[in-house]
Design a protein around this motif. Structure first.
Motif, PDB file in Angstrom:
ATOM      1  N   GLY A  34      87.184   9.222 -10.422  1.00  0.00           N
ATOM      2  CA  GLY A  34      87.914   8.557 -11.489  1.00  0.00           C
ATOM      3  C   GLY A  34      89.124   9.375 -11.901  1.00  0.00           C
ATOM      4  O   GLY A  34      89.202  10.573 -11.651  1.00  0.00           O
ATOM      5  N   CYS A  35      90.085   8.713 -12.525  1.00  0.00           N
ATOM      6  CA  CYS A  35      91.281   9.397 -13.025  1.00  0.00           C
ATOM      7  C   CYS A  35      90.931  10.248 -14.235  1.00  0.00           C
ATOM      8  O   CYS A  35      89.824  10.181 -14.779  1.00  0.00           O
ATOM      9  CB  CYS A  35      92.341   8.372 -13.429  1.00  0.00           C
ATOM     10  N   LYS A  40      84.292  10.877 -16.740  1.00  0.00           N
ATOM     11  CA  LYS A  40      83.452  11.627 -15.799  1.00  0.00           C
ATOM     12  C   LYS A  40      82.776  12.823 -16.483  1.00  0.00           C
ATOM     13  O   LYS A  40      81.568  13.016 -16.352  1.00  0.00           O
ATOM     14  CB  LYS A  40      84.289  12.109 -14.606  1.00  0.00           C
ATOM     15  N   THR A  41      83.563  13.622 -17.200  1.00  0.00           N
ATOM     16  CA  THR A  41      82.991  14.793 -17.865  1.00  0.00           C
ATOM     17  C   THR A  41      82.053  14.376 -18.984  1.00  0.00           C
ATOM     18  O   THR A  41      81.018  15.017 -19.218  1.00  0.00           O
ATOM     19  CB  THR A  41      84.119  15.696 -18.400  1.00  0.00           C
ATOM     20  N   THR A  42      82.358  13.309 -19.679  1.00  0.00           N
ATOM     21  CA  THR A  42      81.459  12.804 -20.721  1.00  0.00           C
ATOM     22  C   THR A  42      80.115  12.423 -20.127  1.00  0.00           C
ATOM     23  O   THR A  42      79.060  12.682 -20.721  1.00  0.00           O
ATOM     24  CB  THR A  42      82.099  11.599 -21.433  1.00  0.00           C
ATOM     25  N   SER A 205      86.154   3.884 -14.520  1.00  0.00           N
ATOM     26  CA  SER A 205      87.474   3.572 -15.058  1.00  0.00           C
ATOM     27  C   SER A 205      87.292   3.152 -16.503  1.00  0.00           C
ATOM     28  O   SER A 205      86.495   2.256 -16.806  1.00  0.00           O
ATOM     29  CB  SER A 205      88.129   2.440 -14.257  1.00  0.00           C
ATOM     30  N   ASN A 206      87.983   3.838 -17.409  1.00  0.00           N
ATOM     31  CA  ASN A 206      87.818   3.576 -18.841  1.00  0.00           C
ATOM     32  C   ASN A 206      86.356   3.625 -19.259  1.00  0.00           C
ATOM     33  O   ASN A 206      85.910   2.842 -20.098  1.00  0.00           O
ATOM     34  CB  ASN A 206      88.432   2.222 -19.208  1.00  0.00           C
ATOM     35  N   LEU A 231      92.305   5.812  -7.907  1.00  0.00           N
ATOM     36  CA  LEU A 231      92.795   7.088  -8.428  1.00  0.00           C
ATOM     37  C   LEU A 231      94.285   7.078  -8.681  1.00  0.00           C
ATOM     38  O   LEU A 231      94.870   8.111  -9.008  1.00  0.00           O
ATOM     39  CB  LEU A 231      92.450   8.216  -7.436  1.00  0.00           C
ATOM     40  N   SER A 232      94.934   5.936  -8.538  1.00  0.00           N
ATOM     41  CA  SER A 232      96.361   5.833  -8.798  1.00  0.00           C
ATOM     42  C   SER A 232      96.597   5.834 -10.301  1.00  0.00           C
ATOM     43  O   SER A 232      95.710   5.508 -11.088  1.00  0.00           O
ATOM     44  CB  SER A 232      96.922   4.547  -8.189  1.00  0.00           C
ATOM     45  N   PRO A 233      97.811   6.183 -10.747  1.00  0.00           N
ATOM     46  CA  PRO A 233      98.085   6.226 -12.188  1.00  0.00           C
ATOM     47  C   PRO A 233      97.825   4.917 -12.910  1.00  0.00           C
ATOM     48  O   PRO A 233      97.517   4.910 -14.099  1.00  0.00           O
ATOM     49  CB  PRO A 233      99.573   6.600 -12.245  1.00  0.00           C
TER      50      PRO A 233
END
Length: 247
Positions: A34-35, A40-42, A205-206, A231-233
């Motif tokens: 994920g961006c 992810k860390t959460t 994502s989100n 993984l794009s902006p």
């Protein structure tokens, strides 16, 4: 090994992760892609009991760990290598590794860590804070291994690490699963590292799961890898949340 069901987690009244379900099997590497800001860390912090508010269920070895304190979860056999490494900079390499053994009741440093990362054996008396960023990362991984975990959570291990060491980490991760009978949850936005190490992944994502399935290897000459679009902006602005993406 690990079962996450309908997990919601966040800070205060704000959910960052929404109804995520995921499982990790014994000796398996599962990637979480994920961006920045995808949650992810959460997700990792929720598994380790580091967040004030979590709903849903997290089970490890068929036993619930939701609501346990972090040190209790570590003693059950889950090791964490946090984003940013968080080694003890004023302690030597040897002392950092000995700190890692506390989750296993103060056992000896594992000889295997020097097999995986021989550079550490030559730096045992050096302060951790004087190592390069990549060396600090392998020290953080080795410290977690000294706790003899059954499941290892790796949060962005490629962050700030030189490419040759990222490649070595990518080689070590599946080797850990084979030799140490370990399972790994690999949280990354480095697609190449996930392609090298994992056979299955999810994409956030989100804070929502938007893709789950097998990891297809990268084939030269076939253009961009299908997972790269997540993984794009612009990926988080318009997540592609379709049922056919959840396998």
């Amino acid at each position: 090994m690990l079962r996450i069901e309908n997990l919601c987690a966040g800070y205060g009244d704000v959910d960052v992760v929404h109804n995520v379900t995921l499982d990790v099997l014994p000796n398996e590497v599962v990637g979480v892609l994920g961006c920045n800001g995808a949650g992810k860390t959460t997700l990792v912090k929720a598994v380790m009991g580091l967040l004030p508010r979590v709903s849903g269920q997290v089970s490890f070895l068929d036993q619930p760990v939701t609501g346990l304190r972090t040190h209790e979860i570590a003693q059950r056999g889950i090791g964490l290598v946090p984003q940013g490494r968080w080694i003890f900079p004023k302690l030597t390499v040897r002392e950092n590794l000995l700190m890692g053994t506390q989750a296993a009741g103060g056992a000896d440093i594992l000889d295997e860590v020097f097999d995986y990362f021989p550079v550490l054996k030559t730096r045992l008396s050096q302060q951790g804070g004087t190592l390069s960023g990549g060396e600090q990362q392998v020290l953080a991984i080795s410290r977690a291994l000294c706790g003899r975990p059954k499941l290892l959570l790796l949060d962005e291990p490629s962050d700030g690490v030189q490419p040759n060491l990222v490649e070595r980490i990518g080689e070590v991760i599946p080797e850990l699963c084979r030799r140490s009978k370990l399972a790994v949850l690999l949280v990354e936005q480095n697609l190449d590292l996930v392609l090298q190490s994992a056979r299955r992944c999810i994409v956030l994502s989100n804070g929502r799961l938007v893709h789950a399935g097998a990891v297809e290897p990268r084939h030269s000459g076939k253009g961009e890898h299908p997972l790269a679009r997540y993984l794009s902006p612009a990926a988080d602005a318009a997540p592609d949340f379709r049922p056919e993406n959840i396998q």
